[in-house]
Write a protein that holds these residues in place. Structure first.
Motif, PDB file in Angstrom:
ATOM      1  N   SER A   5      42.972  32.596  40.819  1.00  0.00           N
ATOM      2  CA  SER A   5      41.875  33.092  39.989  1.00  0.00           C
ATOM      3  C   SER A   5      42.415  34.045  38.931  1.00  0.00           C
ATOM      4  O   SER A   5      43.542  34.527  39.023  1.00  0.00           O
ATOM      5  CB  SER A   5      40.840  33.799  40.863  1.00  0.00           C
ATOM      6  N   CYS A   6      41.561  34.339  37.951  1.00  0.00           N
ATOM      7  CA  CYS A   6      41.932  35.279  36.887  1.00  0.00           C
ATOM      8  C   CYS A   6      41.763  36.709  37.376  1.00  0.00           C
ATOM      9  O   CYS A   6      42.586  37.570  37.120  1.00  0.00           O
ATOM     10  CB  CYS A   6      41.056  35.018  35.666  1.00  0.00           C
TER      11      CYS A   6
ATOM     12  N   SER B 148      36.276  37.451  36.630  1.00  0.00           N
ATOM     13  CA  SER B 148      36.687  36.038  36.644  1.00  0.00           C
ATOM     14  C   SER B 148      35.777  35.147  35.812  1.00  0.00           C
ATOM     15  O   SER B 148      36.265  34.257  35.117  1.00  0.00           O
ATOM     16  CB  SER B 148      36.728  35.517  38.081  1.00  0.00           C
TER      17      SER B 148
ATOM     18  N   CYS C  62      36.500  35.446  32.123  1.00  0.00           N
ATOM     19  CA  CYS C  62      37.877  34.982  31.904  1.00  0.00           C
ATOM     20  C   CYS C  62      37.951  33.457  31.975  1.00  0.00           C
ATOM     21  O   CYS C  62      38.611  32.819  31.160  1.00  0.00           O
ATOM     22  CB  CYS C  62      38.801  35.623  32.939  1.00  0.00           C
ATOM     23  N   MET C  63      37.244  32.865  32.929  1.00  0.00           N
ATOM     24  CA  MET C  63      37.265  31.406  33.092  1.00  0.00           C
ATOM     25  C   MET C  63      36.774  30.686  31.847  1.00  0.00           C
ATOM     26  O   MET C  63      37.268  29.632  31.484  1.00  0.00           O
ATOM     27  CB  MET C  63      36.339  30.996  34.261  1.00  0.00           C
TER      28      MET C  63
ATOM     29  N   ASN D  77      43.715  34.139  28.862  1.00  0.00           N
ATOM     30  CA  ASN D  77      44.077  33.793  30.232  1.00  0.00           C
ATOM     31  C   ASN D  77      44.377  35.048  31.048  1.00  0.00           C
ATOM     32  O   ASN D  77      44.250  36.170  30.546  1.00  0.00           O
ATOM     33  CB  ASN D  77      45.232  32.783  30.235  1.00  0.00           C
ATOM     34  N   HIS D  78      44.763  34.826  32.284  1.00  0.00           N
ATOM     35  CA  HIS D  78      44.956  35.969  33.179  1.00  0.00           C
ATOM     36  C   HIS D  78      45.893  37.023  32.588  1.00  0.00           C
ATOM     37  O   HIS D  78      45.633  38.221  32.702  1.00  0.00           O
ATOM     38  CB  HIS D  78      45.495  35.499  34.537  1.00  0.00           C
TER      39      HIS D  78
ATOM     40  N   LEU E 120      34.823  25.028  40.623  1.00  0.00           N
ATOM     41  CA  LEU E 120      35.869  26.052  40.652  1.00  0.00           C
ATOM     42  C   LEU E 120      35.235  27.375  41.069  1.00  0.00           C
ATOM     43  O   LEU E 120      34.201  27.765  40.539  1.00  0.00           O
ATOM     44  CB  LEU E 120      36.490  26.171  39.244  1.00  0.00           C
TER      45      LEU E 120
ATOM     46  N   ASP F  32      35.052  31.557  41.577  1.00  0.00           N
ATOM     47  CA  ASP F  32      35.452  32.677  40.717  1.00  0.00           C
ATOM     48  C   ASP F  32      36.541  33.557  41.338  1.00  0.00           C
ATOM     49  O   ASP F  32      37.349  34.134  40.624  1.00  0.00           O
ATOM     50  CB  ASP F  32      34.226  33.498  40.253  1.00  0.00           C
TER      51      ASP F  32
ATOM     52  N   GLN G 249      42.646  29.434  36.912  1.00  0.00           N
ATOM     53  CA  GLN G 249      41.410  29.392  36.132  1.00  0.00           C
ATOM     54  C   GLN G 249      41.702  29.264  34.638  1.00  0.00           C
ATOM     55  O   GLN G 249      40.840  28.856  33.874  1.00  0.00           O
ATOM     56  CB  GLN G 249      40.564  30.635  36.424  1.00  0.00           C
ATOM     57  N   ASP G 250      42.927  29.593  34.231  1.00  0.00           N
ATOM     58  CA  ASP G 250      43.297  29.435  32.823  1.00  0.00           C
ATOM     59  C   ASP G 250      43.198  27.979  32.378  1.00  0.00           C
ATOM     60  O   ASP G 250      43.061  27.704  31.176  1.00  0.00           O
ATOM     61  CB  ASP G 250      44.739  29.925  32.578  1.00  0.00           C
TER      62      ASP G 250
ATOM     63  N   LEU H 281      40.801  25.919  33.047  1.00  0.00           N
ATOM     64  CA  LEU H 281      39.423  25.432  32.910  1.00  0.00           C
ATOM     65  C   LEU H 281      39.038  25.140  31.457  1.00  0.00           C
ATOM     66  O   LEU H 281      38.526  24.067  31.137  1.00  0.00           O
ATOM     67  CB  LEU H 281      38.428  26.442  33.521  1.00  0.00           C
TER      68      LEU H 281
END
Ligand SMILES: [Zn+2]
Length: 294
Positions: free
Chosen positions: A23-24, A31, A34-35, A40-41, A199, A201, A260-261, A263
């Motif tokens: 996850s981010c 999250s 960010c998603m 990204n993270h 997905l 969070d 999650q980056d 997505l």
């Protein structure tokens, strides 16, 4: 999602479960934005994200019908400029209590919406899923398959086994909700080339090393809070229409590390949206077309 001895609904569907996804953030409020951000993270910043076009804005500008339906306390700004539907608990007395609803409320109207789609469409359903500490409030009685359960918010008063059982029941219920969504998408496959991407969070601590819930600072958070499920279902006509090599994705799902980056770029790729922000290297499906080397 594999629960020993329990025949899960999704296991009977042709889903692809990605085994190594991070996850981010460790909390919904980090999250979720960010998603849906191109950030990204490593470079995520809430203020920058708010002042940039997010995934849903890009999709909408590309002419796609975008909507967000929420059962988890709002979209944290990411759906502000697209159609968003907030559940009114008073409309669903069987499914809601004290202002909180089971995720089945998200299914209301879904069949109609999918069947009557006139253009390319992205429907975001924000599930409350397994959010605690009131895990026991996440599922109706008939999904209480693991017992005894921890039927209180004071989870420290429950045995470890009761806590795990209760959490596992939330997974049984999410398994049911996702299978219902897939059933709607299957029914409408031929006209609409349907697909689903699920997905989470963030993860959750359930007493490992004495840690509970989620939201610890990322650098010190345990893996339980940063590891998330990601599940994909693609209808036969979607797979054919997009020339997708399923075996390639199945293999990547087992071996490759995702986050999650991915997505943002995967959804743009899935919707065939051309934009300069799209990075094929971040699209889970790119490189898995039939006839290409991987
Ligand atoms: Zn959350």
């Amino acid at each position: 999602m594999a629960t020993a001895g329990l025949p899960t609904r999704l296991a009977k569907e042709d889903v692809i479960s990605f085994q190594h996804v991070t996850s981010c953030g460790t909390a919904t409020a980090v999250s979720v934005p960010c998603m849906f951000s191109v950030l990204n993270h490593d470079n995520y910043n809430a203020i920058t994200a708010r002042h940039q076009e997010g995934l849903l804005d890009v999709l909408e500008h590309a002419g796609i019908d975008v909507s967000w339906k929420d059962n988890d306390g709002g979209c944290k700004g990411v759906c502000d400029r697209v159609e968003h539907i907030t559940i009114d608990p008073s409309k669903y007395p069987q499914q809601c209590a004290e202002g909180t609803c089971y995720d089945s409320v998200l299914l209301d109207g879904l069949e109609n919406k999918v069947r009557n789609a006139k253009h390319d469409t992205v429907i975001v359903l924000h599930l409350i899923g397994s959010h605690g500490p009131t895990y026991f409030k996440r599922y109706p009685e008939k999904f209480r398959v693991f017992t005894p359960t921890c039927d209180t918010a004071e989870i420290q008063d429950c045995s470890q086994q009761a806590l795990l059982n209760t959490y596992d029941n939330t997974i049984v219920y999410t398994d049911y909700i996702l299978s219902r969504i897939i059933s709607v998408l299957k029914t409408n496959d031929l006209q609409h080339n349907t697909a689903l991407l699920y997905l989470s969070d963030h993860g959750e601590s359930l007493g490992e090393s004495g840690i509970y819930l989620h939201g610890l600072p990322y650098d010190i958070a345990p893996a339980e809070q940063k590891t998330v499920p990601m599940i994909m279902w693609m209808s036969p006509s979607y797979t054919e229409h997009h020339n997708i090599n399923r075996e390639c994705i199945v293999k990547n799902a087992e071996n490759k590390e995702y986050s999650q980056d991915n997505l943002f770029h995967t959804i743009l790729g899935m919707m065939s949206v051309t934009t300069k922000t799209y990075q094929p290297g971040m699209d889970i499906l790119a490189g898995c077309e039939n006839g290409t080397a991987h």
